[in-house]
Design a protein around this motif. Structure first.
Motif, PDB file in Angstrom:
ATOM      1  N   ILE A 208       9.252  -1.437   2.854  1.00 19.56           N
ATOM      2  CA  ILE A 208       8.284  -1.587   1.767  1.00 19.56           C
ATOM      3  C   ILE A 208       6.902  -1.445   2.513  1.00 19.56           C
ATOM      4  CG2 ILE A 208       7.238  -2.825  -0.079  1.00 19.56           C
ATOM      5  CD1 ILE A 208       9.686  -4.316  -0.191  1.00 19.56           C
ATOM      6  N   PRO A 209       5.982  -0.654   2.023  1.00 22.82           N
ATOM      7  CA  PRO A 209       4.670  -0.229   2.799  1.00 22.82           C
ATOM      8  C   PRO A 209       4.030  -1.654   2.653  1.00 22.82           C
ATOM      9  CG  PRO A 209       5.116   1.670   1.487  1.00 22.82           C
ATOM     10  CD  PRO A 209       6.223   0.517   1.061  1.00 22.82           C
ATOM     11  N   ARG A 210       3.011  -1.595   3.624  1.00 23.88           N
ATOM     12  CA  ARG A 210       2.411  -2.855   3.907  1.00 23.88           C
ATOM     13  C   ARG A 210       1.319  -3.140   2.686  1.00 23.88           C
ATOM     14  NH1 ARG A 210      -2.634  -3.677   5.146  1.00 23.88           N
ATOM     15  NH2 ARG A 210      -2.739  -1.741   5.926  1.00 23.88           N
ATOM     16  N   ASP A 211       0.530  -1.805   2.570  1.00 29.42           N
ATOM     17  CA  ASP A 211      -0.328  -1.801   1.195  1.00 29.42           C
ATOM     18  C   ASP A 211       0.157  -2.277   0.055  1.00 29.42           C
ATOM     19  OD1 ASP A 211       0.985   0.730   0.847  1.00 29.42           O
ATOM     20  OD2 ASP A 211      -1.023   2.011   1.109  1.00 29.42           O
ATOM     21  N   SER A 212       1.157  -1.697  -0.342  1.00 27.07           N
ATOM     22  CA  SER A 212       1.947  -2.116  -1.617  1.00 27.07           C
ATOM     23  C   SER A 212       2.105  -3.579  -1.601  1.00 27.07           C
ATOM     24  CB  SER A 212       3.330  -1.480  -1.830  1.00 27.07           C
ATOM     25  OG  SER A 212       3.004  -0.191  -2.010  1.00 27.07           O
ATOM     26  N   MET A 213       2.845  -4.208  -0.683  1.00 20.82           N
ATOM     27  CA  MET A 213       2.974  -5.554  -0.543  1.00 20.82           C
ATOM     28  C   MET A 213       1.666  -6.442  -0.826  1.00 20.82           C
ATOM     29  SD  MET A 213       5.670  -5.905   2.550  1.00 20.82           S
ATOM     30  CE  MET A 213       5.877  -7.715   2.391  1.00 20.82           C
ATOM     31  N   GLU A 214       0.671  -5.988  -0.158  1.00 19.42           N
ATOM     32  CA  GLU A 214      -0.658  -6.538  -0.246  1.00 19.42           C
ATOM     33  C   GLU A 214      -1.345  -6.522  -1.824  1.00 19.42           C
ATOM     34  OE1 GLU A 214      -3.535  -5.214   2.703  1.00 19.42           O
ATOM     35  OE2 GLU A 214      -2.455  -6.372   4.402  1.00 19.42           O
TER      36      GLU A 214
END
Length: 314
Positions: A208-214
């Motif tokens: 899962i992309p880090r920017d989505s998680m953030e």
């Protein structure tokens, strides 16, 4: 000559290899023996769709098995070794065997079977080498910053499979390949959303992309703990919606295929869409359990394809 992934260790003593992968490198006394092995391998593994279904022309079934065997062995070397250095070593050996096929040498059951398919369909080396490169990346890269990074990985880990299938079907043009890439990337992403918990627990990987998680307020620690909340569900909903759009874009490939290939290839996307729906039905909770296709769902997919084929023939 393509360079190996890494320089192989001088000794292989501690670099154990999965049994079926080891058999891929074993000597083959004949093409018949090698091809019989790829057929057994293709029929022995669980997949989200039939590898060689009744919808596939008989003339292509053996070559599909040969391609599948390569993909299966590469995947096992990447994910079943339990040691990054060992995986990289054996992936390098696999790359060496594939490269030899283009130099006129076929060593081992996999190379003997695959070399015939490569020659029959004039398949370039890039799809095979890109797949190996992606599997080698899995040993080094465990996190992704954004969707473009992840799609670039899928360009090498998933898209080559669709392009190999198109080569077998006689298609070499960029238009069909690009539509196929959309479907294959979507299939890879569905697998990621399906396996979030297993990937982090078994392989310390988060796709899962880090920017989505953030953006949705989800942490690595939450995923490792298996804690499902509304933030996590909204994150997976968002990723599933992006993936569904890729499936929609990939649908443009089907009208460009001959009917004798169309229904079999459609099963690949339908299998992925069915898993996507299973994630939706689970309320986007992919941490508590892993959504899969049941035997009944796979049978229904195959039945629908057979029915469509029979209607075309009547």
């Amino acid at each position: 000559m393509i360079q190996s992934v890494v320089d192989a260790p001088e000794k292989d003593g501690d670099l154990a290899i999965p049994a079926c992968a080891g058999e891929a490198f074993d000597h083959a006394d004949s093409v018949e023996e090698a091809e019989a092995w790829t057929r057994r391998l293709a029929r022995s593994h669980y997949e989200n769709f039939p590898v060689v279904s009744l919808l596939l022309p008989k003339s292509l079934r053996q070559d599909f098995c040969n391609i599948y065997a390569f993909c299966r062995i590469a995947d096992d070397l990447a994910d079943e070794m339990g040691d990054d250095a060992a995986s990289i070593h054996w992936l390098s050996e696999l790359q060496h065997r594939v490269t030899q096929c283009y130099d006129g040498h076929r060593e081992g059951k996999l190379a003997v079977a695959l070399g015939g398919t490569i020659a029959r369909y004039d398949i370039p080396p890039e799809p095979f080498l890109n797949l190996i490169n992606a599997f080698e990346q899995d040993q080094r890269v465990k996190r992704y910053e954004n969707l473009p990074q992840l799609v670039d990985y899928c360009r090498r880990s998933a898209d080559p499979v669709g392009r190999l299938v198109l080569y077998l079907c006689g298609y070499r043009d960029e238009v069909r390949q690009k539509f196929s890439d959309q479907t294959c990337t979507a299939l890879q992403l569905v697998n990621f959303w399906q396996d979030v918990r297993r990937d982090i627990l078994e392989r310390d990987r988060i796709y899962i992309p880090r920017d989505s998680m953030e953006y949705f307020g989800v942490t690595h620690e939450q995923i490792r703990a298996g804690t499902v909340n509304e933030n996590y569900k909204e994150l997976i909903r968002f990723e599933c919606q992006r993936t569904a759009a890729m499936f929609d874009a990939g649908n443009a490939l089907l009208p460009l295929l001959k009917p004798k290939f169309r229904h079999h290839i459609a099963l690949f996307a339908e299998g992925g869409r069915t898993i996507l729906q299973a994630i939706v039905d689970a309320g986007y909770d992919t941490l508590s359990s892993r959504p899969i296709l049941t035997r009944g769902q796979k049978s229904r997919l195959l039945f629908a394809g057979v029915t469509a084929t029979l209607r075309r023939l009547i």
